[in-house]
Design a protein around this motif. Sequence first.
Motif, PDB file in Angstrom:
ATOM      1  N   TRP A  82       0.823  -1.202   0.000  1.00  0.00           N
ATOM      2  CA  TRP A  82       0.000   0.000   0.000  1.00  0.00           C
ATOM      3  C   TRP A  82       0.861   1.257   0.000  1.00  0.00           C
ATOM      4  O   TRP A  82       2.047   1.235   0.327  1.00  0.00           O
ATOM      5  CB  TRP A  82      -0.914   0.026   1.227  1.00  0.00           C
ATOM      6  CG  TRP A  82      -0.178   0.102   2.537  1.00  0.00           C
ATOM      7  CD1 TRP A  82       0.363  -0.944   3.233  1.00  0.00           C
ATOM      8  CD2 TRP A  82       0.134   1.287   3.293  1.00  0.00           C
ATOM      9  NE1 TRP A  82       0.981  -0.496   4.376  1.00  0.00           N
ATOM     10  CE2 TRP A  82       0.865   0.872   4.431  1.00  0.00           C
ATOM     11  CE3 TRP A  82      -0.130   2.645   3.117  1.00  0.00           C
ATOM     12  CZ2 TRP A  82       1.330   1.768   5.403  1.00  0.00           C
ATOM     13  CZ3 TRP A  82       0.339   3.546   4.073  1.00  0.00           C
ATOM     14  CH2 TRP A  82       1.046   3.102   5.196  1.00  0.00           C
ATOM     15  N   CYS A  83       0.221   2.364  -0.351  1.00  0.00           N
ATOM     16  CA  CYS A  83       0.784   3.685  -0.094  1.00  0.00           C
ATOM     17  C   CYS A  83      -0.370   4.603   0.282  1.00  0.00           C
ATOM     18  O   CYS A  83      -1.530   4.336  -0.053  1.00  0.00           O
ATOM     19  CB  CYS A  83       1.558   4.219  -1.294  1.00  0.00           C
ATOM     20  SG  CYS A  83       0.537   4.817  -2.659  1.00  0.00           S
ATOM     21  N   GLY A  84      -0.051   5.662   0.980  1.00  0.00           N
ATOM     22  CA  GLY A  84      -1.100   6.580   1.418  1.00  0.00           C
ATOM     23  C   GLY A  84      -0.520   7.851   1.994  1.00  0.00           C
ATOM     24  O   GLY A  84       0.690   8.111   1.894  1.00  0.00           O
ATOM     25  N   VAL A  85      -1.387   8.636   2.609  1.00  0.00           N
ATOM     26  CA  VAL A  85      -1.005   9.923   3.190  1.00  0.00           C
ATOM     27  C   VAL A  85      -1.348   9.900   4.677  1.00  0.00           C
ATOM     28  O   VAL A  85      -2.489   9.581   5.051  1.00  0.00           O
ATOM     29  CB  VAL A  85      -1.740  11.084   2.492  1.00  0.00           C
ATOM     30  CG1 VAL A  85      -1.418  12.409   3.181  1.00  0.00           C
ATOM     31  CG2 VAL A  85      -1.366  11.151   1.020  1.00  0.00           C
ATOM     32  N   PRO A 154       9.269   9.603  -2.002  1.00  0.00           N
ATOM     33  CA  PRO A 154       9.647  10.842  -2.696  1.00  0.00           C
ATOM     34  C   PRO A 154       8.637  11.189  -3.785  1.00  0.00           C
ATOM     35  O   PRO A 154       7.886  10.320  -4.254  1.00  0.00           O
ATOM     36  CB  PRO A 154      11.019  10.512  -3.288  1.00  0.00           C
ATOM     37  CG  PRO A 154      11.049   9.025  -3.391  1.00  0.00           C
ATOM     38  CD  PRO A 154      10.213   8.509  -2.264  1.00  0.00           C
ATOM     39  N   ASP A 155       8.640  12.446  -4.190  1.00  0.00           N
ATOM     40  CA  ASP A 155       7.698  12.897  -5.202  1.00  0.00           C
ATOM     41  C   ASP A 155       7.875  12.167  -6.524  1.00  0.00           C
ATOM     42  O   ASP A 155       6.930  12.094  -7.328  1.00  0.00           O
ATOM     43  CB  ASP A 155       7.851  14.408  -5.428  1.00  0.00           C
ATOM     44  CG  ASP A 155       7.412  15.231  -4.214  1.00  0.00           C
ATOM     45  OD1 ASP A 155       6.661  14.683  -3.390  1.00  0.00           O
ATOM     46  OD2 ASP A 155       7.838  16.391  -4.114  1.00  0.00           O
ATOM     47  N   ALA A 156       9.073  11.627  -6.771  1.00  0.00           N
ATOM     48  CA  ALA A 156       9.338  10.931  -8.031  1.00  0.00           C
ATOM     49  C   ALA A 156       8.525   9.650  -8.170  1.00  0.00           C
ATOM     50  O   ALA A 156       8.387   9.118  -9.277  1.00  0.00           O
ATOM     51  CB  ALA A 156      10.825  10.612  -8.148  1.00  0.00           C
ATOM     52  N   LEU A 157       7.970   9.144  -7.065  1.00  0.00           N
ATOM     53  CA  LEU A 157       7.185   7.916  -7.098  1.00  0.00           C
ATOM     54  C   LEU A 157       5.699   8.268  -7.103  1.00  0.00           C
ATOM     55  O   LEU A 157       5.225   8.966  -6.205  1.00  0.00           O
ATOM     56  CB  LEU A 157       7.476   7.033  -5.883  1.00  0.00           C
ATOM     57  CG  LEU A 157       8.638   6.046  -5.999  1.00  0.00           C
ATOM     58  CD1 LEU A 157       9.941   6.782  -6.198  1.00  0.00           C
ATOM     59  CD2 LEU A 157       8.693   5.166  -4.752  1.00  0.00           C
ATOM     60  N   VAL A 165       6.308  -0.835  -3.591  1.00  0.00           N
ATOM     61  CA  VAL A 165       7.530  -0.861  -2.797  1.00  0.00           C
ATOM     62  C   VAL A 165       7.653  -2.167  -2.024  1.00  0.00           C
ATOM     63  O   VAL A 165       8.742  -2.752  -1.941  1.00  0.00           O
ATOM     64  CB  VAL A 165       7.581   0.356  -1.846  1.00  0.00           C
ATOM     65  CG1 VAL A 165       8.694   0.188  -0.813  1.00  0.00           C
ATOM     66  CG2 VAL A 165       7.786   1.637  -2.641  1.00  0.00           C
ATOM     67  N   GLU A 166       6.550  -2.648  -1.458  1.00  0.00           N
ATOM     68  CA  GLU A 166       6.626  -3.890  -0.667  1.00  0.00           C
ATOM     69  C   GLU A 166       7.056  -5.084  -1.521  1.00  0.00           C
ATOM     70  O   GLU A 166       8.015  -5.781  -1.155  1.00  0.00           O
ATOM     71  CB  GLU A 166       5.292  -4.146   0.039  1.00  0.00           C
ATOM     72  CG  GLU A 166       5.379  -5.146   1.184  1.00  0.00           C
ATOM     73  CD  GLU A 166       5.316  -6.602   0.736  1.00  0.00           C
ATOM     74  OE1 GLU A 166       5.709  -7.486   1.528  1.00  0.00           O
ATOM     75  OE2 GLU A 166       4.879  -6.856  -0.399  1.00  0.00           O
ATOM     76  N   PRO A 167       6.409  -5.372  -2.657  1.00  0.00           N
ATOM     77  CA  PRO A 167       6.926  -6.471  -3.484  1.00  0.00           C
ATOM     78  C   PRO A 167       8.335  -6.169  -3.999  1.00  0.00           C
ATOM     79  O   PRO A 167       9.160  -7.083  -4.149  1.00  0.00           O
ATOM     80  CB  PRO A 167       5.917  -6.589  -4.621  1.00  0.00           C
ATOM     81  CG  PRO A 167       5.144  -5.324  -4.617  1.00  0.00           C
ATOM     82  CD  PRO A 167       5.147  -4.845  -3.195  1.00  0.00           C
ATOM     83  N   GLY A 168       8.628  -4.886  -4.256  1.00  0.00           N
ATOM     84  CA  GLY A 168       9.972  -4.523  -4.677  1.00  0.00           C
ATOM     85  C   GLY A 168      11.011  -4.815  -3.616  1.00  0.00           C
ATOM     86  O   GLY A 168      12.130  -5.246  -3.923  1.00  0.00           O
ATOM     87  N   GLY A 169      10.662  -4.594  -2.348  1.00  0.00           N
ATOM     88  CA  GLY A 169      11.584  -4.904  -1.263  1.00  0.00           C
ATOM     89  C   GLY A 169      11.896  -6.386  -1.198  1.00  0.00           C
ATOM     90  O   GLY A 169      13.049  -6.790  -0.961  1.00  0.00           O
ATOM     91  N   ILE A 305      12.757   1.789  -2.756  1.00  0.00           N
ATOM     92  CA  ILE A 305      12.363   3.179  -2.969  1.00  0.00           C
ATOM     93  C   ILE A 305      13.471   3.927  -3.718  1.00  0.00           C
ATOM     94  O   ILE A 305      13.209   4.678  -4.673  1.00  0.00           O
ATOM     95  CB  ILE A 305      12.052   3.868  -1.628  1.00  0.00           C
ATOM     96  CG1 ILE A 305      10.761   3.284  -1.027  1.00  0.00           C
ATOM     97  CG2 ILE A 305      11.916   5.378  -1.794  1.00  0.00           C
ATOM     98  CD1 ILE A 305      10.489   3.726   0.401  1.00  0.00           C
ATOM     99  N   GLU A 306      14.711   3.711  -3.321  1.00  0.00           N
ATOM    100  CA  GLU A 306      15.838   4.396  -3.972  1.00  0.00           C
ATOM    101  C   GLU A 306      15.950   4.010  -5.444  1.00  0.00           C
ATOM    102  O   GLU A 306      16.158   4.870  -6.312  1.00  0.00           O
ATOM    103  CB  GLU A 306      17.136   4.062  -3.241  1.00  0.00           C
ATOM    104  CG  GLU A 306      17.216   4.643  -1.832  1.00  0.00           C
ATOM    105  CD  GLU A 306      18.401   4.104  -1.049  1.00  0.00           C
ATOM    106  OE1 GLU A 306      19.206   3.343  -1.634  1.00  0.00           O
ATOM    107  OE2 GLU A 306      18.514   4.438   0.154  1.00  0.00           O
TER     108      GLU A 306
END
Length: 350
Positions: A82-85, A154-157, A165-169, A305-306
């Motif tokens: 997930w992602c959120g604010v 970051p704003d780039a994402l 990000v989680e599956p990427g990790g 993320i990087e």
Amino acid sequence: LRPQHVAVQPGWEPVVMRALVINGPGSARVQEVGIPVPGPGQVIADVRRAGICGTDVELFTGQLAYFAQGKTGFPLRPGHEWCGVVSALGPGVDPGWLGLRVTGDTMLGCGHCARCQAGRGHVCAARHEVGIVGWAGALAEKVLVPASSLHRLPDALDDRAGALVEPGGNAWRAATAAGAGPGKRILVCGPGTIGLLTVAFAAAAGAEVHVLAVDHGRRELAASFGAAAYWTAGEPPAQTYDAVIDCTDDHQMPAAALALAEPAGRLVCIGISGVPSLIDSRDLVLGDLTAIGILGASAGLAPAIEHYADGRVDPLAIVEVTVGLEHAAEALAGQVSAGAGTKIHIDPCG
């Protein structure tokens, strides 16, 4: 009523929200549930995107091994990608988190045991797993998590990348465990979400990466993630590899992968089958091979993320289809096509 110590974004009220609830095998629906009030060290995030993962499907079907082990049970609220604010803070949380776009770790250790103190909270015996074990997940309008689990985006994402990000990790950890780097030749078995992202991270590290799949269906997609060669079950590779990474749920794959590993090489297992996967330990010993299991993305979240932010890995082709929360149960049941991608995203506000 909201406790006076909770800091909130304007307009935030702890009343009810929509969340997907799995009530039993094959039974899931969106329900109204109470919005939790963040306790000490906790935050509430408004969910922007959440991914449907193979683990979520196994939770929906009741086939996840955790059920038989007594680690989880129904009813449950899934969603760990997930992602959120951040919209509300509990006491003791840095006010700077309020309003930030974030994602969070799935594995929540107790923080006190020897494993947690050694930085291995992802294997804490008393851990919670967001959306899986003892902690409500993010297939909802809001999610409660510890502030210590957060990673700023970051704003780039964009939101799609943030929820990847989680599956990427996990994929970064698999590629790193395989020793990916210049001069290394690596075979990734299974071009699903984790497999394709593993290809991308290994290729970004400078390795020559090949893919082994059931059929040719994802040849072009795999190539776009950096695969230099693509093999199928009917046309398997003839050579061996410095490392073989099993990203499948096929119980026969670990033994097949072991046979394709170069002596003194590595076998990395991140896929989990529904039944035991057997290998001949004599092959492991006589090949002087290193076998590594990967559980969770914790140590890989920041590197993912990087890599996304600086363009070394572009994960966006993974997601072609995004639907609203009302279609989440259909997605779990396999009634929503992922299109040319491998993953379906849920937009709780859509």
